[in-house]
Enzyme design. Sequence first.
Site, mmCIF file in Angstrom:
data_model
loop_
_atom_site.group_PDB
_atom_site.id
_atom_site.type_symbol
_atom_site.label_atom_id
_atom_site.label_comp_id
_atom_site.label_asym_id
_atom_site.label_seq_id
_atom_site.Cartn_x
_atom_site.Cartn_y
_atom_site.Cartn_z
ATOM 1 N N ARG A 30 0.834 -1.195 0.000
ATOM 2 C CA ARG A 30 0.000 0.000 0.000
ATOM 3 C C ARG A 30 0.882 1.263 0.000
ATOM 4 O O ARG A 30 1.921 1.298 0.658
ATOM 5 C CB ARG A 30 -0.948 -0.005 1.198
ATOM 6 N N SER A 87 -4.086 8.627 -2.067
ATOM 7 C CA SER A 87 -4.751 8.511 -0.768
ATOM 8 C C SER A 87 -4.849 9.873 -0.098
ATOM 9 O O SER A 87 -3.832 10.534 0.134
ATOM 10 C CB SER A 87 -3.990 7.551 0.155
ATOM 11 N N GLN A 142 -5.353 10.191 2.863
ATOM 12 C CA GLN A 142 -4.750 10.030 4.186
ATOM 13 C C GLN A 142 -3.363 10.658 4.267
ATOM 14 O O GLN A 142 -2.903 10.985 5.362
ATOM 15 C CB GLN A 142 -4.687 8.549 4.558
ATOM 16 N N GLU A 201 -15.031 4.429 -0.213
ATOM 17 C CA GLU A 201 -15.189 3.264 0.659
ATOM 18 C C GLU A 201 -16.579 2.652 0.556
ATOM 19 O O GLU A 201 -16.804 1.502 0.953
ATOM 20 C CB GLU A 201 -14.909 3.650 2.107
ATOM 21 N N ARG A 245 -9.716 -3.403 -4.934
ATOM 22 C CA ARG A 245 -11.153 -3.627 -4.795
ATOM 23 C C ARG A 245 -11.876 -3.712 -6.130
ATOM 24 O O ARG A 245 -12.873 -4.434 -6.263
ATOM 25 C CB ARG A 245 -11.762 -2.531 -3.917
#
Length: 444
Positions: free
Chosen positions: A132, A181, A183, A329, A360
């Site tokens: 990741r 991301s 994040q 998500e 995903r």
Amino acid sequence: MTENPAHTALWPAPTASGTVDATVHVPGSKSVTNRALVLAALAAEPGWLRRPLRSRDTLLMAAALRSLGVGIEEGVGPDGTGEAWRVIPSGLHGPATVDVGNAGTVMRFLPPVATLADGPVRFDGDPRSYERPLHGVIDALRALGARIDDTSHGAPGSLPMTVHGAGALDGGVVEIDASSSSQFVSALLLSGPRFNQGVEVRHTGSNLPSMAHIRMTVDMLRTAGAQVDEPETGGEPNVWRVTPGALLGSDLTIEPDLSNAQPFLAAALVAGGTVTIPDWPLRTTQPGDKLRDIFTEMGGSCELTDQGLKFTGSGTIHGIDVDLGEVGELTPNIAAVAALADSPSTLRGVAHLRLHETDRLAALTKEINELGGDVTETADGLHIRPRRLHGGIFHTYDDHRMATSGAILGLAVEGVEVENVATTAKTLPDFPDMWTGMLKAPQV
């Protein structure tokens, strides 16, 4: 090495025998809990987190902060009621080892915290965590003055790695590409008040996914007393500034995890009937709040009442063409519902999901198609043409949202067996019991 039996166990997903009529109490938000833990650990005084989520991701975050010297006491709230965590900040120190599991919030939010520790902090995790992206955080921290070793045991820009904390970080202006991301941005902002010069994060990439989570970070920073300038309040586009200063100890009640409410709301769409989620907030930065609009467009109806969010489905599902870039998500469960719809769906804006707990988009395509579906990957999402599905094994790839997607399909398709449903413990402990309890409605 012997494989963990939980990873190969098959869970027969129950088929709905009629409409649902249930009240489902969803535990606290993982995204809010882990941000709150970081902010409380960096505060100038102790704080309380009420109704925190106890799941693999949040327990990993708590364990990591404890390894750095933060006190986290589990018990009841200051009024003697309800589960709560008392967070007692202290001088951060190493040496320490952090197990990130496969939690994006842990692997990305804590390296900036580790720069403030006095001593080395080693980060390691599950095999998937090595794949990741972490380069945005690593490169940014180096530019801000940190010393990080990410080459001794793996590929540069990924785990495992060691942050050599010096007890402080200069901070200042940094440019990053957070297109893989959001994040990366949140990670720097959360610790920014403790950097000597604060931090100014400038996103240089084109697309920035999951903006809702950055808004959540900004909102929680302000609640903790930080001064934040951001694009949405008149600031420069794609630039966030956090002023250095002390953070307040908070007394925070964690909202229910609205994204984890999604499979239960989906059950009302698929089987018909009504599912009520208590304590659904009137105002929230959680991406899951968008479900009210998305699932209404797909054929349901919802109402916010004193009891919570009441969501009702007729059992008929409509296809949807939707950009999920800000709420990626939610994609796996929406894809499962769309596979049972009466018309095709196109889910767009989620190319970044290829870098989540698993790829995903590839996983959803493979697993739905192996049950007889017709799903095609696009450059940034999925095109789903509903087909009559049949039973079979639905693999989860250690991804909690894949597991709940398999459960949704099983409501309408007999013979679906979800592999490793235990992976839902990452954010939703007791999911299998909650799921079967919903189908034995009504709950109280």
